[in-house]
Scaffold this motif. Sequence first.
Motif, PDB file in Angstrom:
ATOM      1  N   SER A 129      16.648 -16.507 -10.562  1.00  0.00           N
ATOM      2  CA  SER A 129      17.834 -15.648 -10.468  1.00  0.00           C
ATOM      3  C   SER A 129      18.343 -15.189 -11.837  1.00  0.00           C
ATOM      4  O   SER A 129      19.188 -14.309 -11.923  1.00  0.00           O
ATOM      5  CB  SER A 129      18.955 -16.368  -9.715  1.00  0.00           C
ATOM      6  OG  SER A 129      19.233 -17.597 -10.352  1.00  0.00           O
ATOM      7  N   ASN A 130      17.806 -15.765 -12.892  1.00  0.00           N
ATOM      8  CA  ASN A 130      18.161 -15.332 -14.241  1.00  0.00           C
ATOM      9  C   ASN A 130      17.364 -14.061 -14.560  1.00  0.00           C
ATOM     10  O   ASN A 130      16.148 -14.109 -14.739  1.00  0.00           O
ATOM     11  CB  ASN A 130      17.820 -16.474 -15.214  1.00  0.00           C
ATOM     12  CG  ASN A 130      17.921 -16.061 -16.660  1.00  0.00           C
ATOM     13  OD1 ASN A 130      18.305 -14.932 -16.980  1.00  0.00           O
ATOM     14  ND2 ASN A 130      17.560 -16.977 -17.542  1.00  0.00           N
ATOM     15  N   THR A 131      18.066 -12.918 -14.624  1.00  0.00           N
ATOM     16  CA  THR A 131      17.351 -11.645 -14.742  1.00  0.00           C
ATOM     17  C   THR A 131      16.594 -11.520 -16.069  1.00  0.00           C
ATOM     18  O   THR A 131      15.616 -10.794 -16.159  1.00  0.00           O
ATOM     19  CB  THR A 131      18.311 -10.445 -14.601  1.00  0.00           C
ATOM     20  OG1 THR A 131      19.399 -10.624 -15.505  1.00  0.00           O
ATOM     21  CG2 THR A 131      18.844 -10.344 -13.193  1.00  0.00           C
ATOM     22  N   GLU A 132      17.016 -12.242 -17.080  1.00  0.00           N
ATOM     23  CA  GLU A 132      16.297 -12.244 -18.362  1.00  0.00           C
ATOM     24  C   GLU A 132      14.938 -12.918 -18.221  1.00  0.00           C
ATOM     25  O   GLU A 132      14.020 -12.675 -18.985  1.00  0.00           O
ATOM     26  CB  GLU A 132      17.077 -13.033 -19.419  1.00  0.00           C
ATOM     27  CG  GLU A 132      18.486 -12.546 -19.627  1.00  0.00           C
ATOM     28  CD  GLU A 132      18.529 -11.466 -20.679  1.00  0.00           C
ATOM     29  OE1 GLU A 132      18.260 -11.796 -21.842  1.00  0.00           O
ATOM     30  OE2 GLU A 132      18.807 -10.291 -20.321  1.00  0.00           O
ATOM     31  N   CYS A 133      14.855 -13.834 -17.249  1.00  0.00           N
ATOM     32  CA  CYS A 133      13.644 -14.638 -17.063  1.00  0.00           C
ATOM     33  C   CYS A 133      12.790 -14.045 -15.944  1.00  0.00           C
ATOM     34  O   CYS A 133      11.704 -13.554 -16.170  1.00  0.00           O
ATOM     35  CB  CYS A 133      14.050 -16.076 -16.751  1.00  0.00           C
ATOM     36  SG  CYS A 133      12.697 -17.139 -16.238  1.00  0.00           S
ATOM     37  N   GLY A 134      13.291 -14.082 -14.723  1.00  0.00           N
ATOM     38  CA  GLY A 134      12.615 -13.442 -13.601  1.00  0.00           C
ATOM     39  C   GLY A 134      11.266 -14.025 -13.219  1.00  0.00           C
ATOM     40  O   GLY A 134      10.457 -13.374 -12.557  1.00  0.00           O
ATOM     41  N   GLU A 135      11.024 -15.271 -13.620  1.00  0.00           N
ATOM     42  CA  GLU A 135       9.739 -15.916 -13.298  1.00  0.00           C
ATOM     43  C   GLU A 135       9.531 -15.927 -11.772  1.00  0.00           C
ATOM     44  O   GLU A 135      10.466 -16.120 -11.004  1.00  0.00           O
ATOM     45  CB  GLU A 135       9.773 -17.339 -13.876  1.00  0.00           C
ATOM     46  CG  GLU A 135       8.461 -18.093 -13.829  1.00  0.00           C
ATOM     47  CD  GLU A 135       7.396 -17.528 -14.775  1.00  0.00           C
ATOM     48  OE1 GLU A 135       7.685 -16.624 -15.577  1.00  0.00           O
ATOM     49  OE2 GLU A 135       6.251 -17.995 -14.675  1.00  0.00           O
ATOM     50  N   ILE A 136       8.276 -15.717 -11.369  1.00  0.00           N
ATOM     51  CA  ILE A 136       7.967 -15.644  -9.947  1.00  0.00           C
ATOM     52  C   ILE A 136       7.233 -16.911  -9.496  1.00  0.00           C
ATOM     53  O   ILE A 136       6.261 -17.321 -10.130  1.00  0.00           O
ATOM     54  CB  ILE A 136       7.090 -14.405  -9.640  1.00  0.00           C
ATOM     55  CG1 ILE A 136       7.787 -13.131 -10.127  1.00  0.00           C
ATOM     56  CG2 ILE A 136       6.781 -14.319  -8.145  1.00  0.00           C
ATOM     57  CD1 ILE A 136       6.857 -11.933 -10.265  1.00  0.00           C
ATOM     58  N   TYR A 137       7.711 -17.519  -8.408  1.00  0.00           N
ATOM     59  CA  TYR A 137       7.084 -18.744  -7.875  1.00  0.00           C
ATOM     60  C   TYR A 137       6.587 -18.503  -6.469  1.00  0.00           C
ATOM     61  O   TYR A 137       6.939 -17.523  -5.822  1.00  0.00           O
ATOM     62  CB  TYR A 137       8.107 -19.889  -7.860  1.00  0.00           C
ATOM     63  CG  TYR A 137       8.550 -20.287  -9.245  1.00  0.00           C
ATOM     64  CD1 TYR A 137       7.876 -21.267  -9.957  1.00  0.00           C
ATOM     65  CD2 TYR A 137       9.628 -19.634  -9.841  1.00  0.00           C
ATOM     66  CE1 TYR A 137       8.255 -21.603 -11.238  1.00  0.00           C
ATOM     67  CE2 TYR A 137      10.018 -19.965 -11.124  1.00  0.00           C
ATOM     68  CZ  TYR A 137       9.329 -20.950 -11.827  1.00  0.00           C
ATOM     69  OH  TYR A 137       9.708 -21.278 -13.095  1.00  0.00           O
ATOM     70  N   ASN A 138       5.787 -19.432  -5.991  1.00  0.00           N
ATOM     71  CA  ASN A 138       5.368 -19.408  -4.606  1.00  0.00           C
ATOM     72  C   ASN A 138       5.345 -20.845  -4.101  1.00  0.00           C
ATOM     73  O   ASN A 138       4.729 -21.714  -4.727  1.00  0.00           O
ATOM     74  CB  ASN A 138       3.984 -18.766  -4.479  1.00  0.00           C
ATOM     75  CG  ASN A 138       3.601 -18.595  -3.026  1.00  0.00           C
ATOM     76  OD1 ASN A 138       3.359 -19.567  -2.320  1.00  0.00           O
ATOM     77  ND2 ASN A 138       3.564 -17.371  -2.560  1.00  0.00           N
ATOM     78  N   LEU A 139       6.043 -21.077  -2.997  1.00  0.00           N
ATOM     79  CA  LEU A 139       6.219 -22.450  -2.521  1.00  0.00           C
ATOM     80  C   LEU A 139       4.891 -23.097  -2.133  1.00  0.00           C
ATOM     81  O   LEU A 139       4.791 -24.305  -2.006  1.00  0.00           O
ATOM     82  CB  LEU A 139       7.179 -22.482  -1.332  1.00  0.00           C
ATOM     83  CG  LEU A 139       8.590 -21.965  -1.632  1.00  0.00           C
ATOM     84  CD1 LEU A 139       9.492 -22.116  -0.429  1.00  0.00           C
ATOM     85  CD2 LEU A 139       9.191 -22.684  -2.851  1.00  0.00           C
ATOM     86  N   GLU A 140       3.870 -22.245  -1.962  1.00  0.00           N
ATOM     87  CA  GLU A 140       2.566 -22.785  -1.594  1.00  0.00           C
ATOM     88  C   GLU A 140       1.682 -23.044  -2.813  1.00  0.00           C
ATOM     89  O   GLU A 140       1.214 -24.141  -3.025  1.00  0.00           O
ATOM     90  CB  GLU A 140       1.882 -21.790  -0.659  1.00  0.00           C
ATOM     91  CG  GLU A 140       0.805 -22.377   0.203  1.00  0.00           C
ATOM     92  CD  GLU A 140       1.375 -23.371   1.204  1.00  0.00           C
ATOM     93  OE1 GLU A 140       0.734 -24.408   1.393  1.00  0.00           O
ATOM     94  OE2 GLU A 140       2.465 -23.106   1.784  1.00  0.00           O
ATOM     95  N   PHE A 141       1.506 -22.007  -3.644  1.00  0.00           N
ATOM     96  CA  PHE A 141       0.526 -22.168  -4.714  1.00  0.00           C
ATOM     97  C   PHE A 141       1.066 -22.063  -6.132  1.00  0.00           C
ATOM     98  O   PHE A 141       0.321 -22.149  -7.087  1.00  0.00           O
ATOM     99  CB  PHE A 141      -0.694 -21.251  -4.508  1.00  0.00           C
ATOM    100  CG  PHE A 141      -0.350 -19.833  -4.169  1.00  0.00           C
ATOM    101  CD1 PHE A 141      -0.448 -19.392  -2.866  1.00  0.00           C
ATOM    102  CD2 PHE A 141       0.058 -18.955  -5.154  1.00  0.00           C
ATOM    103  CE1 PHE A 141      -0.134 -18.081  -2.545  1.00  0.00           C
ATOM    104  CE2 PHE A 141       0.374 -17.641  -4.831  1.00  0.00           C
ATOM    105  CZ  PHE A 141       0.268 -17.207  -3.523  1.00  0.00           C
TER     106      PHE A 141
END
Length: 213
Positions: A129-141
């Motif tokens: 939720s930090n727009t400066e960061c914006g890292e993308i995750y996936n609960l599976e992989f």
Amino acid sequence: MFIIILGAPGSGKGTVSKLLSEMVDVKHISTGDMFRQEISKDNRTGRLVNRYISKGLLVPDEIVNNIIVEIINNNEKGLILDGYPRTINQAKFLEKVLHEKHRQIDKVFNLDINDQEIIYRTEKRRICSNTECGEIYNLEFKKPLEFNTCDKCGEALFHRDDDKKRIIQNRLELYHKRSKEIVSYYENKGLLTNIKLNLNENITKKELKKYLK
Ligand code: ADP
Ligand code: ZN
């Protein structure tokens, strides 16, 4: 260098863009992320674009084009364009803008993925939720180390409203209707490369490197 990333919603455009942005050292701009930021600020542009985005519809070309010109003017070195252009009208507009600057599109990557995989991935996708960061995750992989928390910056993760199943199906339908023309547009110009994302980012990186040469 100006690189365009094409692909269905949830196909991994953000991930590939981030990798490329590091590799060729130009900024990554995602029109979707940018619109979400405006929406969260609840300003005029935000309220305007939200009328379309919340329904899974495209934002009208004129609005997007106006925003893009400004971004291009501020990034002379180049950009990784993620989510733009999405229509032939936008593609032609982009060409005109770059041409006036004696610049050109260097490469177009098209991400190859099927719908089933997309629905599955977007349901599990979580974004910092930090727009400066914006890292993308996936609960599976690509799970965060700690529940719902960004590994990089410690902020909370969220699930995009338009990633929820009913809306994603709308977005996919719209995508299939629209994508063919833009894909063949760049194919005809000899700029297109189809790539398949590998879950291992290092493998994807190697692929990209090969095609950048
Ligand atoms: P995705 O590619 O996963 O659909 P994005 O985050 O790129 O999602 O975009 C989210 C929404 O923002 C889109 O569904 C659309 O409504 C709007 N949008 C983003 N880029 C554009 C664009 N170039 N033209 C029109 N609408 C856009
Ligand atoms: Zn973060």
